[in-house]
Motif scaffolding. Sequence first.
Motif, PDB file in Angstrom:
ATOM      1  N   ASP A   1       7.845  -2.529  -8.692  1.00 14.86           N
ATOM      2  CA  ASP A   1       7.426  -3.537  -9.018  1.00 14.86           C
ATOM      3  C   ASP A   1       8.140  -3.550 -10.079  1.00 14.86           C
ATOM      4  O   ASP A   1       8.705  -4.750 -10.639  1.00 14.86           O
ATOM      5  CB  ASP A   1       6.100  -3.452  -8.929  1.00 14.86           C
ATOM      6  CG  ASP A   1       5.548  -2.602 -10.078  1.00 14.86           C
ATOM      7  OD1 ASP A   1       5.796  -1.681 -11.152  1.00 14.86           O
ATOM      8  OD2 ASP A   1       4.623  -2.793 -10.722  1.00 14.86           O
TER       9      ASP A   1
ATOM     10  N   ARG B   1       4.138   6.867  -3.757  1.00 13.78           N
ATOM     11  CA  ARG B   1       3.678   5.447  -5.416  1.00 13.78           C
ATOM     12  C   ARG B   1       3.238   4.501  -4.898  1.00 13.78           C
ATOM     13  O   ARG B   1       1.924   4.215  -4.681  1.00 13.78           O
ATOM     14  CB  ARG B   1       5.031   4.713  -6.361  1.00 13.78           C
ATOM     15  CG  ARG B   1       4.047   3.562  -7.041  1.00 13.78           C
ATOM     16  CD  ARG B   1       4.896   3.691  -8.276  1.00 13.78           C
ATOM     17  NE  ARG B   1       5.478   4.683  -9.354  1.00 13.78           N
ATOM     18  CZ  ARG B   1       4.585   4.437 -10.750  1.00 13.78           C
ATOM     19  NH1 ARG B   1       3.219   3.601 -10.748  1.00 13.78           N
ATOM     20  NH2 ARG B   1       4.427   5.645 -11.280  1.00 13.78           N
ATOM     21  N   ARG B   2       3.460   3.661  -3.673  1.00 14.76           N
ATOM     22  CA  ARG B   2       3.389   3.168  -2.878  1.00 14.76           C
ATOM     23  C   ARG B   2       1.467   3.133  -2.421  1.00 14.76           C
ATOM     24  O   ARG B   2       0.528   2.213  -2.679  1.00 14.76           O
ATOM     25  CB  ARG B   2       3.946   2.413  -1.531  1.00 14.76           C
ATOM     26  CG  ARG B   2       3.568   1.211  -1.299  1.00 14.76           C
ATOM     27  CD  ARG B   2       3.854  -0.034  -1.780  1.00 14.76           C
ATOM     28  NE  ARG B   2       3.596  -0.924  -1.094  1.00 14.76           N
ATOM     29  CZ  ARG B   2       4.205  -1.983  -0.400  1.00 14.76           C
ATOM     30  NH1 ARG B   2       5.301  -1.945  -0.331  1.00 14.76           N
ATOM     31  NH2 ARG B   2       3.569  -2.708   0.181  1.00 14.76           N
ATOM     32  N   LEU B   3       1.847   3.791  -1.634  1.00 14.49           N
ATOM     33  CA  LEU B   3       0.522   4.823  -0.849  1.00 14.49           C
ATOM     34  C   LEU B   3      -0.967   5.110  -2.005  1.00 14.49           C
ATOM     35  O   LEU B   3      -2.128   5.298  -1.540  1.00 14.49           O
ATOM     36  CB  LEU B   3       1.386   6.335   0.014  1.00 14.49           C
ATOM     37  CG  LEU B   3       1.724   5.290   0.936  1.00 14.49           C
ATOM     38  CD1 LEU B   3       2.218   6.501   2.332  1.00 14.49           C
ATOM     39  CD2 LEU B   3       0.945   4.303   1.712  1.00 14.49           C
TER      40      LEU B   3
ATOM     41  N   GLU C   1      -0.992   4.553  -5.337  1.00 12.07           N
ATOM     42  CA  GLU C   1      -1.799   3.142  -5.887  1.00 12.07           C
ATOM     43  C   GLU C   1      -2.348   3.070  -4.528  1.00 12.07           C
ATOM     44  O   GLU C   1      -3.546   2.425  -5.862  1.00 12.07           O
ATOM     45  CB  GLU C   1      -0.391   2.839  -6.447  1.00 12.07           C
ATOM     46  CG  GLU C   1      -0.216   3.517  -7.817  1.00 12.07           C
ATOM     47  CD  GLU C   1       1.041   2.271  -8.163  1.00 12.07           C
ATOM     48  OE1 GLU C   1       1.451   1.631  -7.728  1.00 12.07           O
ATOM     49  OE2 GLU C   1       1.802   2.485  -9.594  1.00 12.07           O
ATOM     50  N   ARG C   2      -2.436   2.045  -3.660  1.00 10.92           N
ATOM     51  CA  ARG C   2      -3.169   2.025  -2.760  1.00 10.92           C
ATOM     52  C   ARG C   2      -4.636   2.046  -2.419  1.00 10.92           C
ATOM     53  O   ARG C   2      -5.514   1.990  -2.130  1.00 10.92           O
ATOM     54  CB  ARG C   2      -2.126   1.147  -1.529  1.00 10.92           C
ATOM     55  CG  ARG C   2      -3.306   0.846  -0.495  1.00 10.92           C
ATOM     56  CD  ARG C   2      -1.839   0.298   0.980  1.00 10.92           C
ATOM     57  NE  ARG C   2      -0.977  -0.775   0.344  1.00 10.92           N
ATOM     58  CZ  ARG C   2      -0.509  -0.587   1.639  1.00 10.92           C
ATOM     59  NH1 ARG C   2      -0.524  -0.280   2.752  1.00 10.92           N
ATOM     60  NH2 ARG C   2       0.878  -1.856   1.248  1.00 10.92           N
ATOM     61  N   ALA C   3      -4.332   3.864  -2.079  1.00  8.75           N
ATOM     62  CA  ALA C   3      -5.591   4.624  -2.114  1.00  8.75           C
ATOM     63  C   ALA C   3      -6.170   5.036  -3.401  1.00  8.75           C
ATOM     64  O   ALA C   3      -7.937   4.725  -3.126  1.00  8.75           O
ATOM     65  CB  ALA C   3      -4.527   5.805  -0.949  1.00  8.75           C
TER      66      ALA C   3
ATOM     67  N   GLY D   1      -4.946   3.813  -6.863  1.00  9.04           N
ATOM     68  CA  GLY D   1      -5.242   3.107  -8.125  1.00  9.04           C
ATOM     69  C   GLY D   1      -4.383   3.811  -8.903  1.00  9.04           C
ATOM     70  O   GLY D   1      -3.885   4.953  -8.726  1.00  9.04           O
ATOM     71  N   ARG D   2      -3.742   3.002  -9.862  1.00 10.11           N
ATOM     72  CA  ARG D   2      -2.398   3.237 -10.551  1.00 10.11           C
ATOM     73  C   ARG D   2      -2.914   3.452 -11.657  1.00 10.11           C
ATOM     74  O   ARG D   2      -2.605   5.450 -12.237  1.00 10.11           O
ATOM     75  CB  ARG D   2      -1.760   1.944 -11.621  1.00 10.11           C
ATOM     76  CG  ARG D   2      -1.009   2.260 -12.168  1.00 10.11           C
ATOM     77  CD  ARG D   2       0.658   1.514 -13.044  1.00 10.11           C
ATOM     78  NE  ARG D   2       0.386   0.988 -12.062  1.00 10.11           N
ATOM     79  CZ  ARG D   2       2.019  -0.521 -11.147  1.00 10.11           C
ATOM     80  NH1 ARG D   2       2.243  -1.118 -12.654  1.00 10.11           N
ATOM     81  NH2 ARG D   2       2.748  -0.136 -10.507  1.00 10.11           N
TER      82      ARG D   2
ATOM     83  N   TYR E   1      -3.285   7.424 -10.377  1.00  4.11           N
ATOM     84  CA  TYR E   1      -1.971   7.945  -9.874  1.00  4.11           C
ATOM     85  C   TYR E   1      -1.582   8.485 -11.138  1.00  4.11           C
ATOM     86  O   TYR E   1      -0.291   9.565 -10.918  1.00  4.11           O
ATOM     87  CB  TYR E   1      -0.310   7.290  -8.998  1.00  4.11           C
ATOM     88  CG  TYR E   1       0.453   7.653  -8.798  1.00  4.11           C
ATOM     89  CD1 TYR E   1       0.694   7.510  -7.346  1.00  4.11           C
ATOM     90  CD2 TYR E   1       1.795   6.892  -9.461  1.00  4.11           C
ATOM     91  CE1 TYR E   1       1.526   8.311  -6.576  1.00  4.11           C
ATOM     92  CE2 TYR E   1       2.828   7.059  -9.012  1.00  4.11           C
ATOM     93  CZ  TYR E   1       3.145   8.062  -8.122  1.00  4.11           C
ATOM     94  OH  TYR E   1       4.336   8.498  -7.623  1.00  4.11           O
TER      95      TYR E   1
END
Length: 365
Positions: A80, A214-216, A218-220, A222-223, A226
């Motif tokens: 991002d 990273r996308r999956l 963080e979505r599952a 959180g950052r 992760y």
Amino acid sequence: MSSVDERETGTGAVVARLSRLDQFLPIWIGLAMAAGLLLGRLIPGLNSALEAVTIGGISLPIALGLLIMMYPVLAKVRYDRLDTVAGDRRLLFFSLLLNWIVGPALMFALAWIFLADQPEYRTGLIIVGLARCIAMVIIWNDLACGDREAAAVLVALNSVFQVLAFGLLGWFYLTLLPQWLDLPGAELTVSGLDIAGNVLIFLGIPLLAGFLTRRLGERARGRQWYEARFLPKIGPAALYGLLFTIVILFALQGDAITSRPWDVALIAVPLLAYFAIMWAGSYALGRAAGLNYERTTTLAFTAAGNNFELAIAVAIGTFGVTSGQALAGVVGPLIEVPVLVALVYVSLGLRRRLFPAATSPSALR
């Protein structure tokens, strides 16, 4: 995952916060190189076994090592933030200038200065200079606390230009320019599709895997989870992949290196000059242009590194596995790996002196 306190940015402070594996990286790399050379000399038929299956023209074990090496670092990239790098026109311009104009021209000049009477080695070195780095530079940049997002963008940019410009520059530096200068030249046979496949495999696969992880993740979860829990678990795999790759690479070429030590020394001299000049010049340019430490470091390492995997594949494919051009390509990582590891420590040492207002570097691992 550890980070470095803003007040403690000297080399010792940074090294103290590295894992045990990272702290002794030069030793592990030296041992990996030695182990590879010994394996290549002592085990009959090892070369044939390692080269039995290839991916993108590269031995399958090396290919796997490169993919394992690159994935954890690319999983650390905060995708991002890439727009902030893409908007830095100075950084992009300097990177393109250094990689595709200065680097090849410098290697051409050094090859002719030091190897004027060695046409095969000279040609091999020029090929090394044309192959801009898209793999191991990710590791060196990360160890030196460079800007991961900037490294990802610059490596991707190099990859695009590699597909478009490698063959054209090969024709220019090996055929057209020598004709203009009344010098003996050489013909380079290289397929743009092969280079594109090389880039797609060795950058595209780990880049996509890192982005999706990273996308999956963080979505599952959180950052925070992760970056604090997941990344430290996969981080060491990058260096394990690096060491494995070095062992296999030098095992494949151990006989060529150890049986011709004087020739290796001849090739090493212009390579040492090349890496030193490119890194120091790029670092000085970044500093003079007002780039921060992280992006100056990234600029320097992406400019100094070379895609020796591609250079070796092209040299072998065009001139043969026993050719002097192939040997020059093999000597590339023999010199590049220890030199750029040393420059990681030089970069960290220069941080406090040249960038006193620098913020703390990115988390290491």
